[in-house]
Design a protein around this motif. Structure first.
Motif, mmCIF file in Angstrom:
data_model
loop_
_atom_site.group_PDB
_atom_site.id
_atom_site.type_symbol
_atom_site.label_atom_id
_atom_site.label_comp_id
_atom_site.label_asym_id
_atom_site.label_seq_id
_atom_site.Cartn_x
_atom_site.Cartn_y
_atom_site.Cartn_z
ATOM 1 N N GLN A 46 29.731 42.683 28.281
ATOM 2 C CA GLN A 46 30.505 43.015 29.470
ATOM 3 C C GLN A 46 30.141 44.430 29.875
ATOM 4 N N VAL A 47 29.817 44.603 31.133
ATOM 5 C CA VAL A 47 29.386 45.925 31.596
ATOM 6 C C VAL A 47 30.458 46.956 31.285
ATOM 7 N N ASN A 48 30.057 48.113 30.892
ATOM 8 C CA ASN A 48 30.982 49.204 30.633
ATOM 9 C C ASN A 48 31.244 49.952 31.934
ATOM 10 N N ASP A 49 32.443 49.729 32.462
ATOM 11 C CA ASP A 49 32.777 50.324 33.751
ATOM 12 C C ASP A 49 32.774 51.846 33.713
ATOM 13 N N PHE A 50 33.044 52.407 32.556
ATOM 14 C CA PHE A 50 33.075 53.861 32.468
ATOM 15 C C PHE A 50 31.687 54.434 32.672
ATOM 16 N N GLY B 63 46.918 47.307 30.312
ATOM 17 C CA GLY B 63 46.786 46.277 31.334
ATOM 18 C C GLY B 63 47.980 45.343 31.303
ATOM 19 N N VAL B 64 48.457 44.991 32.483
ATOM 20 C CA VAL B 64 49.575 44.056 32.583
ATOM 21 C C VAL B 64 49.154 42.907 33.497
ATOM 22 N N VAL B 65 49.243 41.695 32.990
ATOM 23 C CA VAL B 65 48.855 40.532 33.789
ATOM 24 C C VAL B 65 50.061 39.627 33.993
ATOM 25 N N LEU B 66 50.411 39.395 35.241
ATOM 26 C CA LEU B 66 51.591 38.601 35.561
ATOM 27 C C LEU B 66 51.217 37.240 36.110
ATOM 28 N N ALA B 67 51.890 36.214 35.628
ATOM 29 C CA ALA B 67 51.653 34.877 36.178
ATOM 30 C C ALA B 67 52.027 34.840 37.662
ATOM 31 N N GLU B 68 52.947 35.689 38.040
ATOM 32 C CA GLU B 68 53.418 35.682 39.428
ATOM 33 C C GLU B 68 54.016 37.040 39.760
ATOM 34 N N LEU B 69 53.453 37.704 40.724
ATOM 35 C CA LEU B 69 53.965 39.025 41.101
ATOM 36 C C LEU B 69 55.242 38.884 41.909
ATOM 37 N N ASN B 70 55.263 37.859 42.743
ATOM 38 C CA ASN B 70 56.387 37.701 43.659
ATOM 39 C C ASN B 70 57.549 36.988 42.969
ATOM 40 N N SER B 71 58.068 37.638 41.964
ATOM 41 C CA SER B 71 59.154 37.072 41.177
ATOM 42 C C SER B 71 59.976 38.229 40.631
ATOM 43 N N ALA B 107 41.404 38.562 35.564
ATOM 44 C CA ALA B 107 42.175 39.799 35.442
ATOM 45 C C ALA B 107 41.969 40.405 34.054
ATOM 46 N N ILE B 108 41.977 39.561 33.040
ATOM 47 C CA ILE B 108 41.793 40.055 31.679
ATOM 48 C C ILE B 108 40.409 40.677 31.532
ATOM 49 N N HIS B 109 39.432 40.012 32.098
ATOM 50 C CA HIS B 109 38.071 40.535 32.087
ATOM 51 C C HIS B 109 38.024 41.899 32.775
ATOM 52 N N PHE B 110 38.631 41.943 33.932
ATOM 53 C CA PHE B 110 38.698 43.181 34.711
ATOM 54 C C PHE B 110 39.324 44.308 33.887
ATOM 55 N N LEU B 111 40.406 43.996 33.220
ATOM 56 C CA LEU B 111 41.139 45.012 32.470
ATOM 57 C C LEU B 111 40.361 45.466 31.246
ATOM 58 N N ILE B 112 39.701 44.544 30.593
ATOM 59 C CA ILE B 112 38.887 44.927 29.440
ATOM 60 C C ILE B 112 37.769 45.848 29.908
ATOM 61 N N GLY B 113 37.224 45.537 31.074
ATOM 62 C CA GLY B 113 36.216 46.417 31.651
ATOM 63 C C GLY B 113 36.757 47.809 31.898
ATOM 64 N N GLU B 127 47.757 28.300 26.887
ATOM 65 C CA GLU B 127 46.497 28.872 26.425
ATOM 66 C C GLU B 127 46.033 29.905 27.443
ATOM 67 N N VAL B 128 45.516 31.008 26.947
ATOM 68 C CA VAL B 128 45.030 32.043 27.847
ATOM 69 C C VAL B 128 43.544 32.258 27.596
ATOM 70 N N ALA B 129 42.735 32.044 28.607
ATOM 71 C CA ALA B 129 41.292 32.224 28.457
ATOM 72 C C ALA B 129 40.946 33.704 28.510
ATOM 73 N N GLY B 130 39.928 34.078 27.759
ATOM 74 C CA GLY B 130 39.432 35.440 27.855
ATOM 75 C C GLY B 130 40.005 36.395 26.835
ATOM 76 N N LEU B 131 40.891 35.896 25.974
ATOM 77 C CA LEU B 131 41.488 36.805 24.998
ATOM 78 C C LEU B 131 40.546 37.137 23.848
ATOM 79 N N ASP B 132 39.556 36.268 23.632
ATOM 80 C CA ASP B 132 38.610 36.539 22.550
ATOM 81 C C ASP B 132 37.996 37.916 22.702
ATOM 82 N N ALA B 133 37.590 38.209 23.931
ATOM 83 C CA ALA B 133 36.966 39.499 24.186
ATOM 84 C C ALA B 133 37.909 40.640 23.813
ATOM 85 N N ALA B 134 39.185 40.444 24.090
ATOM 86 C CA ALA B 134 40.163 41.478 23.743
ATOM 87 C C ALA B 134 40.239 41.636 22.228
#
Lengths: 339, 339
Positions: A46-50, B63-71, B107-113, B127-134
């Motif tokens: 994953q690209v390092n944004d920093f 990072g905070v990921v919400l299933a729904e912001l408008n709640s 979003a998770i990818h974005f935040l890890i970046g 199940e949440v995809a993308g957590l492996d990277a975290a």
DNA sequence: CTGTTAGCGCGTTCAG
DNA sequence: CTGAACGCGCTAACAG
């Protein structure tokens, strides 16, 4: 631990420059593309944004600062904007200033530190602290709902005076002569504008300005709406109709009517925002509805155009229009009038 | 254009290391502190988070990921959390997945970046995809409201079964025998749990499970609640009471009662979340209320402790409890029962 | 307590 | 189209 270009080089035998080009949309031979994709997948790269941001001085990220997160009006706009931005390849960092100018300045500082490419603000007040730093760095600023008095920022707002006037006109057209406004202090742009629109519309229809005690300024909150409505009901000469200048006032006023209004004559009422209300509250209230989806779309367009195109030039202001969704006749008719 | 340590060095004559120490809370002579502060102010200096993060591999950002912001439920929690985190010196990046698992993974990818130090998620599904990277990067993950089935994440949830049971008990205690549940599909943790709690509570009180048509699964939305309530009202043997498994169902069910219920016998109803409802809707409904402030506080504590302390160890789950806020008797009493 | 030095991971010149 | 070399701004060793 975490993969870098070097790891990809190890697996592919390509140079760092080629790999970089691949990840930045440059021309790379098909065979090499495949190689890189394979390696990246294997490594969980994953690209390092920093590192990227440090070099490129861009983040492909926008900052969003909200005066209040816990507000459907705000979150609807943000949600719509975020979607548009993501489609355009931009991420968004959302910050909540919880109505505090100090937290707002902190958030702006935080976002500038994150090298956001642009800033969208629903400001707490007329003046926003910390924007100088944004301007120095050439970060475009768009304000939504309320314009920013200091600094040069584009803005997306609605015609607040006409919005309130449409409510007043419905009421005067139904025969009401004593109309009150539940609004916040004039220090808030929307409240100021709505009060101006209110006074002008009342004067145009009745030939005189509304009595002073009918346009008090309460705290912008559900409680403020509750207290304001309560005071209005207890006046010696209570109004026959009340216009609520925003969602919180609408809720608070409704609560007050529910809790106190049983034995008093129930005034007509026009609310603001959140169409769901019209289906939850009985009798169905009339509401001034803001074009939230369009606000979001125009704000997103505006930032993107500032980032990707014409950074310079006059600050622009987009003015959108509200519509009046009329509810049950009983909620706005003058009691005793011929139907 | 924008100032760096080098500019500060130019103005102060100090070395980069000293300047760095100043900005990282190290010990610097008082005289030098003053010098640096002065220069930083003059230059409008702001630390470059990219360079800092590139070196230190930390961002002091969550990072905070919400299933729904408008709640309101979600934003209340996030708002509370953000405040706690900011006090602890952490910024927060909020992302909205709008109910889409794909957007969530993005979003998770974005935040890890963005090199977040921790992740708080209100997940879309089990199940949440993308957590492996975290996990690979050692980024702690906390889930709120709903646990995450894959990966090891801490969780803050409420006792959903007991929550619904408290509602059912009020109704059976009032003499209701035919109680329905308005809930979403079992693929959602909270809906599944609440349905289980519902069935168990009904069985415990009446000695038999609720009829099948009384616990359908509708779309989790206001419309879903509306449709569900409508179907219940049109049954040959409609329930005498309805429990709404979340806020959207409560709203939708209320709308349906408003619009369709005039000529039908009005069932008793217990809603979920958002105490404001109890003051807006007449008659005042009974509500199952979640401890939003405490959820926010515990989630914030949990991430911070994972970041700053014990990163290892078993995943922990914090279970909090709801309370039942009883509304007007007319909304839950069995019609015809002695008062 | 301060200064010197060596990268962090990547994008961008230039040559080739 | 590809490769080598440099530096973005900062932190972390280490030496003084």
């Amino acid at each position: 631990m975490v993969a870098t270009y070097k790891d990809i080089r190890r697996l592919t035998g390509l140079s760092l420059a080629t790999i970089s080009k691949y990840f930045n949309g440059g021309n790379v031979l098909y065979a090499n593309r495949v190689l890189i994709e394979q390696a990246a997948r294997d490594l969980g790269y994953q690209v390092n944004d920093f590192a990227r941001g440090l070099r490129s001085r861009r983040s492909r990220t926008l900052g969003v600062v909200l005066a209040e997160l816990n507000s459907t009006f705000n979150t609807t706009i943000v949600s719509g904007m975020e979607e548009r931005l993501r489609e355009a390849g931009y991420g968004a960092i959302i910050c909540d200033s919880r109505g505090s100018a100090e937290a707002e300045a902190e958030a702006i500082h935080f976002l500038i530190g994150k090298m956001v490419d642009g800033l969208v603000i629903i400001p707490v007040g007329d003046e926003v602290a910390g924007l100088d730093a944004a301007h120095e760095r050439g970060i475009p600023v768009i304000s939504v709902d309320r314009p920013v008095a200091n600094g040069r920022a584009d803005a997306v707002v609605v015609d607040n005076r006409a919005a309130i006037a449409s409510a007043v006109d419905l009421l005067t057209g139904s025969g009401h002569g004593e109309i009150a406004l539940l609004a916040g202090p004039d220090t808030l742009f929307t409240m100021r504008e709505r009060r101006i629109g209110f006074r002008a519309a009342v004067e145009a229809a009745t030939g005189r300005l509304p009595r002073r005690e009918l346009t008090q300024a309460d705290a912008v909150s559900i409680e403020g709406g509750y207290d304001g409505m309560r005071r209005l009901l207890e006046l010696d000469h209570p109004p026959t109709a009340v216009v609520c200048a925003n969602y919180e006032f609408t809720l608070g006023a409704t609560m007050a009517l529910n809790e106190l209004g049983a034995d008093l004559p129930r005034p007509a009422i026009v609310g603001f925002d959140n169409l769901d209300l019209a289906r939850i509250i009985r009798p169905r209230p009339t509401l001034v509805v803001q074009p939230v989806a369009e606000i979001a779309a125009r704000a997103a367009e505006l930032v993107l155009s500032r980032i990707e195109g014409e950074r310079e030039g006059e600050a622009r202001t987009v003015v959108l229009h509200t519509r009046l969704v009329v509810g049950d006749r009983a909620t706005f008719a003058l009691p005793g009038a011929a139907s």
